[in-house]
Motif scaffolding. Structure first.
Motif, PDB file in Angstrom:
ATOM      1  N   LYS A  35      45.154  -4.981 104.668  1.00  0.00           N
ATOM      2  CA  LYS A  35      44.028  -4.083 104.949  1.00  0.00           C
ATOM      3  C   LYS A  35      44.417  -2.630 104.732  1.00  0.00           C
ATOM      4  O   LYS A  35      43.606  -1.815 104.324  1.00  0.00           O
ATOM      5  CB  LYS A  35      43.546  -4.287 106.386  1.00  0.00           C
ATOM      6  N   ASN A  36      45.668  -2.295 105.018  1.00  0.00           N
ATOM      7  CA  ASN A  36      46.118  -0.910 104.926  1.00  0.00           C
ATOM      8  C   ASN A  36      47.353  -0.819 104.042  1.00  0.00           C
ATOM      9  O   ASN A  36      48.164  -1.744 103.985  1.00  0.00           O
ATOM     10  CB  ASN A  36      46.447  -0.374 106.323  1.00  0.00           C
ATOM     11  N   PRO A  37      47.545   0.314 103.358  1.00  0.00           N
ATOM     12  CA  PRO A  37      48.743   0.492 102.534  1.00  0.00           C
ATOM     13  C   PRO A  37      49.971   0.627 103.420  1.00  0.00           C
ATOM     14  O   PRO A  37      49.862   0.909 104.621  1.00  0.00           O
ATOM     15  CB  PRO A  37      48.451   1.797 101.781  1.00  0.00           C
ATOM     16  N   PRO A  38      51.159   0.425 102.861  1.00  0.00           N
ATOM     17  CA  PRO A  38      52.379   0.561 103.655  1.00  0.00           C
ATOM     18  C   PRO A  38      52.553   1.984 104.173  1.00  0.00           C
ATOM     19  O   PRO A  38      52.210   2.954 103.500  1.00  0.00           O
ATOM     20  CB  PRO A  38      53.488   0.179 102.675  1.00  0.00           C
ATOM     21  N   THR A  39      53.075   2.102 105.375  1.00  0.00           N
ATOM     22  CA  THR A  39      53.335   3.412 105.966  1.00  0.00           C
ATOM     23  C   THR A  39      54.680   3.937 105.485  1.00  0.00           C
ATOM     24  O   THR A  39      55.501   3.196 104.929  1.00  0.00           O
ATOM     25  CB  THR A  39      53.346   3.317 107.493  1.00  0.00           C
ATOM     26  N   GLU A  40      54.921   5.239 105.741  1.00  0.00           N
ATOM     27  CA  GLU A  40      56.220   5.824 105.394  1.00  0.00           C
ATOM     28  C   GLU A  40      57.347   5.106 106.129  1.00  0.00           C
ATOM     29  O   GLU A  40      58.414   4.871 105.571  1.00  0.00           O
ATOM     30  CB  GLU A  40      56.224   7.319 105.745  1.00  0.00           C
ATOM     31  N   ASP A  41      57.112   4.738 107.383  1.00  0.00           N
ATOM     32  CA  ASP A  41      58.142   4.047 108.161  1.00  0.00           C
ATOM     33  C   ASP A  41      58.475   2.691 107.547  1.00  0.00           C
ATOM     34  O   ASP A  41      59.648   2.302 107.465  1.00  0.00           O
ATOM     35  CB  ASP A  41      57.679   3.866 109.614  1.00  0.00           C
ATOM     36  N   LEU A  42      57.425   1.966 107.119  1.00  0.00           N
ATOM     37  CA  LEU A  42      57.661   0.659 106.502  1.00  0.00           C
ATOM     38  C   LEU A  42      58.411   0.814 105.188  1.00  0.00           C
ATOM     39  O   LEU A  42      59.333   0.038 104.887  1.00  0.00           O
ATOM     40  CB  LEU A  42      56.333  -0.067 106.286  1.00  0.00           C
ATOM     41  N   LEU A  43      58.032   1.815 104.400  1.00  0.00           N
ATOM     42  CA  LEU A  43      58.729   2.052 103.136  1.00  0.00           C
ATOM     43  C   LEU A  43      60.210   2.332 103.375  1.00  0.00           C
ATOM     44  O   LEU A  43      61.082   1.833 102.662  1.00  0.00           O
ATOM     45  CB  LEU A  43      58.103   3.218 102.380  1.00  0.00           C
ATOM     46  N   SER A  44      60.492   3.150 104.386  1.00  0.00           N
ATOM     47  CA  SER A  44      61.883   3.544 104.642  1.00  0.00           C
ATOM     48  C   SER A  44      62.746   2.360 105.072  1.00  0.00           C
ATOM     49  O   SER A  44      63.949   2.340 104.825  1.00  0.00           O
ATOM     50  CB  SER A  44      61.934   4.644 105.706  1.00  0.00           C
ATOM     51  N   THR A  45      62.131   1.372 105.717  1.00  0.00           N
ATOM     52  CA  THR A  45      62.901   0.204 106.155  1.00  0.00           C
ATOM     53  C   THR A  45      62.954  -0.900 105.105  1.00  0.00           C
ATOM     54  O   THR A  45      63.905  -1.683 105.070  1.00  0.00           O
ATOM     55  CB  THR A  45      62.316  -0.380 107.455  1.00  0.00           C
ATOM     56  N   ARG A  46      61.953  -0.950 104.219  1.00  0.00           N
ATOM     57  CA  ARG A  46      61.879  -2.043 103.250  1.00  0.00           C
ATOM     58  C   ARG A  46      62.466  -1.701 101.882  1.00  0.00           C
ATOM     59  O   ARG A  46      63.117  -2.541 101.251  1.00  0.00           O
ATOM     60  CB  ARG A  46      60.410  -2.460 103.064  1.00  0.00           C
ATOM     61  N   LEU A  47      62.222  -0.495 101.395  1.00  0.00           N
ATOM     62  CA  LEU A  47      62.564  -0.190 100.007  1.00  0.00           C
ATOM     63  C   LEU A  47      64.004   0.280  99.869  1.00  0.00           C
ATOM     64  O   LEU A  47      64.525   1.008 100.705  1.00  0.00           O
ATOM     65  CB  LEU A  47      61.611   0.868  99.446  1.00  0.00           C
ATOM     66  N   ARG A  48      64.632  -0.169  98.783  1.00  0.00           N
ATOM     67  CA  ARG A  48      66.006   0.199  98.482  1.00  0.00           C
ATOM     68  C   ARG A  48      66.068   0.841  97.098  1.00  0.00           C
ATOM     69  O   ARG A  48      65.454   0.356  96.157  1.00  0.00           O
ATOM     70  CB  ARG A  48      66.911  -1.040  98.522  1.00  0.00           C
ATOM     71  N   LEU A  49      66.829   1.955  97.012  1.00  0.00           N
ATOM     72  CA  LEU A  49      66.997   2.692  95.768  1.00  0.00           C
ATOM     73  C   LEU A  49      68.476   2.966  95.532  1.00  0.00           C
ATOM     74  O   LEU A  49      69.284   2.844  96.461  1.00  0.00           O
ATOM     75  CB  LEU A  49      66.223   4.022  95.810  1.00  0.00           C
ATOM     76  N   PRO A  50      68.852   3.381  94.307  1.00  0.00           N
ATOM     77  CA  PRO A  50      70.246   3.737  94.062  1.00  0.00           C
ATOM     78  C   PRO A  50      70.665   4.916  94.945  1.00  0.00           C
ATOM     79  O   PRO A  50      69.817   5.698  95.384  1.00  0.00           O
ATOM     80  CB  PRO A  50      70.262   4.121  92.574  1.00  0.00           C
ATOM     81  N   PRO A  51      71.955   5.053  95.202  1.00  0.00           N
ATOM     82  CA  PRO A  51      72.433   6.188  96.003  1.00  0.00           C
ATOM     83  C   PRO A  51      71.959   7.518  95.422  1.00  0.00           C
ATOM     84  O   PRO A  51      71.986   7.723  94.208  1.00  0.00           O
ATOM     85  CB  PRO A  51      73.959   6.054  95.919  1.00  0.00           C
ATOM     86  N   GLY A  52      71.515   8.404  96.313  1.00  0.00           N
ATOM     87  CA  GLY A  52      71.065   9.731  95.884  1.00  0.00           C
ATOM     88  C   GLY A  52      69.577   9.844  95.646  1.00  0.00           C
ATOM     89  O   GLY A  52      69.073  10.938  95.390  1.00  0.00           O
ATOM     90  N   PHE A  53      68.841   8.710  95.727  1.00  0.00           N
ATOM     91  CA  PHE A  53      67.397   8.726  95.509  1.00  0.00           C
ATOM     92  C   PHE A  53      66.657   8.397  96.804  1.00  0.00           C
ATOM     93  O   PHE A  53      67.128   7.598  97.619  1.00  0.00           O
ATOM     94  CB  PHE A  53      66.992   7.710  94.444  1.00  0.00           C
ATOM     95  N   SER A  54      65.492   8.996  96.978  1.00  0.00           N
ATOM     96  CA  SER A  54      64.597   8.699  98.095  1.00  0.00           C
ATOM     97  C   SER A  54      63.199   8.463  97.556  1.00  0.00           C
ATOM     98  O   SER A  54      62.878   8.857  96.421  1.00  0.00           O
ATOM     99  CB  SER A  54      64.580   9.847  99.108  1.00  0.00           C
TER     100      SER A  54
END
Length: 386
Positions: A35-54
């Protein structure tokens, strides 16, 4: 009343059983829309990026956000195919991590998808036409009438999206997907890449046998054309692969007679052995059903050295596999020996079958950040170095 409830229960049970059998037989496993898009908090806990990227959410409430293109003024255009419009997101001058404003730039289109600029005009790929209109980047406004300059593109079908890009040669390239999963097309401009003059004249069948090449881009140094292609469905969970092709004029890329590295198709391969032998094999394979859509070569000087001239590919993710796969952005690194190394760039949109996003397209912003569209959550993400 009891009879009605018992009948209803039987219908529900039968439906659940049939759904399970269909999913097992045909691999149908479509992600469930939240129903709703992911929140910033959910993104920060779920998404993984290479070192140095946010990563952060740049814009929300963009239903079905598909292709992206930056204007000369640094604003971001987004095609909303399901809403038949193109939206302009004003550049972030106040540096709060979000557009300073938004507006509908074009409305009343027919499933607009690909976007590009050439000589002061915005070009839009609708499902059955290519249109253009003069555009003033400084004023953030179109000027004059929107004109459809190519009107005979076959529309709709299983693969309805059309992508338009201008090449280094100043000519207009348009991708048209197949009308079906696997079939013999009656229209030669299906499953093909077309080329035109900027005014829509001199149509050329540039390359064929490309089942659904949604995204394509040119290497920044060699100017070779590369496109990602979606393999056919319902053969198995792990075959055929999706593809990266080096697309050259006059070449045939195998569909529907072959899949992957010239493997004969079980339905259309027999009797077409010579066509398969003479077809072009992919130069890189993605896992089956990952559905690569957008591809963008990186040109920013602000990126780490190992990302120079690499490409980012949005893997939209499977809908027809018993276990979900894809749902991420990967980087392709072209090595001196000719090999291509694939690495994860943004992962975590899918986790143990739970999906919070489906990447579609990628664009480099004038700020050096990378922007990713998501038609599942209706969002644009911004990836930046910290």
């Amino acid at each position: 009343m009891h009879k009605f409830l018992w009948t209803l229960a039987r219908i529900i049970i039968i439906g659940a059983v049939l759904g399970f059998l269909v999913s097992r037989l045909f691999g149908i496993n479509t992600p469930v829309l939240k129903k709703n898009p992911p929140t910033e908090d959910l993104l920060s806990t779920r998404l993984r990026l290479p070192p140095g990227f946010s990563i952060s959410i740049y814009a929300k409430n963009l239903p079905g956000a598909r292709m992206l293109r930056f204007t000369e003024a640094g604003d971001l255009l987004v095609s909303l195919s399901s809403d038949d419009r193109v939206v302009l997101l004003e550049r972030d001058d106040n540096h709060d991590g979000a557009p300073d404003g938004r507006r509908d730039l074009l409305t009343g289109l027919k499933r607009p998808h690909g976007l590009d600029f050439y000589q002061g005009r915005l070009y839009v790929a609708e499902t059955d036409a290519i249109g253009r209109v003069r555009f003033d980047a400084r004023l953030r406004a179109t000027q004059g009438e929107y004109e459809r300059i190519v009107t005979d593109i076959p529309g709709g079908g299983n693969h309805w999206t059309r992508t338009v890009r201008f090449g280094p040669d100043g000519l207009m390239y348009v991708s048209v997907g197949s009308s079906c999963n696997a079939c013999l097309e009656k229209t030669p401009t299906r499953a093909a890449l077309l080329r035109y003059d900027p005014d829509g004249g001199h149509e050329t069948l540039f390359a064929t046998g490309l089942r659904n090449t949604v995204g394509f881009d040119w290497h920044p140094v060699t100017h070779e054309l590369f496109g990602v292609d979606n393999g056919r469905d319902f053969l198995s969970d792990d075959f055929p692969p999706c593809e990266l092709n080096r697309i050259e004029q006059g070449k045939f890329y195998g569909w529907p007679y072959a899949n992957g590295n010239k493997v004969p198709d079980p339905d259309f391969g027999a009797g077409n052995e010579e066509r398969i032998r003479s077809s072009e094999a992919p130069i890189h394979e993605f896992p089956a059903h990952t559905s690569p859509l957008g591809i963008t070569f990186l040109r920013s000087k602000n990126l780490p050295p190992d990302f120079k001239n690499s490409a980012l590919v949005a893997l939209h993710g499977s809908w027809n596999r018993t276990k979900k796969i894809g749902y991420k952005v990967v980087s392709l690194h072209f090595e001196p020996n000719g090999r291509i190394k694939e690495r994860d760039f943004v992962t975590g949109f899918e986790q143990q079958g739970d999906v919070i996003g489906r990447p579609v397209d990628i664009a480099e912003g004038p700020d050096g950040a990378i922007y990713i569209s998501d038609d599942f959550a209706g969002s644009i993400y911004r990836v930046y170095r910290h």
